[in-house]
Scaffold this motif. Structure first.
Motif, PDB file in Angstrom:
ATOM      1  N   ARG A  25     -15.216  30.043 -46.195  1.00 34.50           N
ATOM      2  CA  ARG A  25     -14.682  29.284 -47.352  1.00 34.50           C
ATOM      3  C   ARG A  25     -14.392  27.994 -46.617  1.00 34.50           C
ATOM      4  O   ARG A  25     -13.275  27.877 -45.969  1.00 34.50           O
ATOM      5  CB  ARG A  25     -13.611  29.985 -47.847  1.00 34.50           C
ATOM      6  N   ASP A  26     -15.110  26.751 -47.202  1.00 40.14           N
ATOM      7  CA  ASP A  26     -14.959  25.486 -46.536  1.00 40.14           C
ATOM      8  C   ASP A  26     -13.446  25.052 -46.970  1.00 40.14           C
ATOM      9  O   ASP A  26     -12.893  24.250 -46.003  1.00 40.14           O
ATOM     10  CB  ASP A  26     -15.790  24.755 -46.993  1.00 40.14           C
ATOM     11  N   ALA A  27     -12.596  25.534 -47.964  1.00 39.98           N
ATOM     12  CA  ALA A  27     -11.434  25.026 -48.242  1.00 39.98           C
ATOM     13  C   ALA A  27     -10.348  25.272 -47.216  1.00 39.98           C
ATOM     14  O   ALA A  27      -9.641  24.370 -46.912  1.00 39.98           O
ATOM     15  CB  ALA A  27     -10.834  25.557 -49.553  1.00 39.98           C
ATOM     16  N   ASP A  28     -10.459  26.447 -46.574  1.00 38.41           N
ATOM     17  CA  ASP A  28      -9.456  26.829 -45.356  1.00 38.41           C
ATOM     18  C   ASP A  28     -10.192  27.458 -44.195  1.00 38.41           C
ATOM     19  O   ASP A  28      -9.266  27.728 -43.299  1.00 38.41           O
ATOM     20  CB  ASP A  28      -8.514  27.909 -46.074  1.00 38.41           C
ATOM     21  N   GLY A  29     -11.419  27.330 -44.068  1.00 37.84           N
ATOM     22  CA  GLY A  29     -12.257  27.824 -43.053  1.00 37.84           C
ATOM     23  C   GLY A  29     -12.216  29.127 -42.854  1.00 37.84           C
ATOM     24  O   GLY A  29     -12.646  29.685 -41.623  1.00 37.84           O
ATOM     25  N   ARG A  30     -11.710  30.036 -43.765  1.00 31.48           N
ATOM     26  CA  ARG A  30     -11.505  31.574 -43.537  1.00 31.48           C
ATOM     27  C   ARG A  30     -13.066  32.229 -43.500  1.00 31.48           C
ATOM     28  O   ARG A  30     -13.828  31.726 -44.382  1.00 31.48           O
ATOM     29  CB  ARG A  30     -11.079  32.138 -44.557  1.00 31.48           C
ATOM     30  N   GLY A  55      -7.603  37.654 -47.943  1.00 32.64           N
ATOM     31  CA  GLY A  55      -5.923  37.205 -48.378  1.00 32.64           C
ATOM     32  C   GLY A  55      -5.387  37.634 -49.877  1.00 32.64           C
ATOM     33  O   GLY A  55      -4.776  37.164 -50.279  1.00 32.64           O
TER      34      GLY A  55
END
Length: 65
Positions: A25-30, A55
């Motif tokens: 997920r690019d938004a948080d790098g997860r 999460g």
């Protein structure tokens, strides 16, 4: 599983070890590993572990279309 991950903003990143894929997920790098077994369902405990890594609670995840 993959449809819900896409709705959460994850995208396919690369193949992992064995029959796994890595989704990011690019938004948080997860980064989340997801097993891809042809013709087999992912076990309930594995799904719960993936949801925990994202999460979210199971209820939140299941509420996503």
């Amino acid at each position: 599983m993959v449809k819900r991950l896409r709705r959460l903003g994850f995208r396919f990143y690369r193949r992992g070890k064995g029959s796994h894929e890595l989704w990011v997920r690019d938004a948080d790098g997860r980064v989340v590993p997801v097993p891809r077994y042809k013709g087999k369902k992912i076990r309930k405990g594995t799904i719960r572990a993936i949801i925990r890594e994202i999460g979210m609670s199971v209820e939140e995840f299941m509420g996503i279309g």
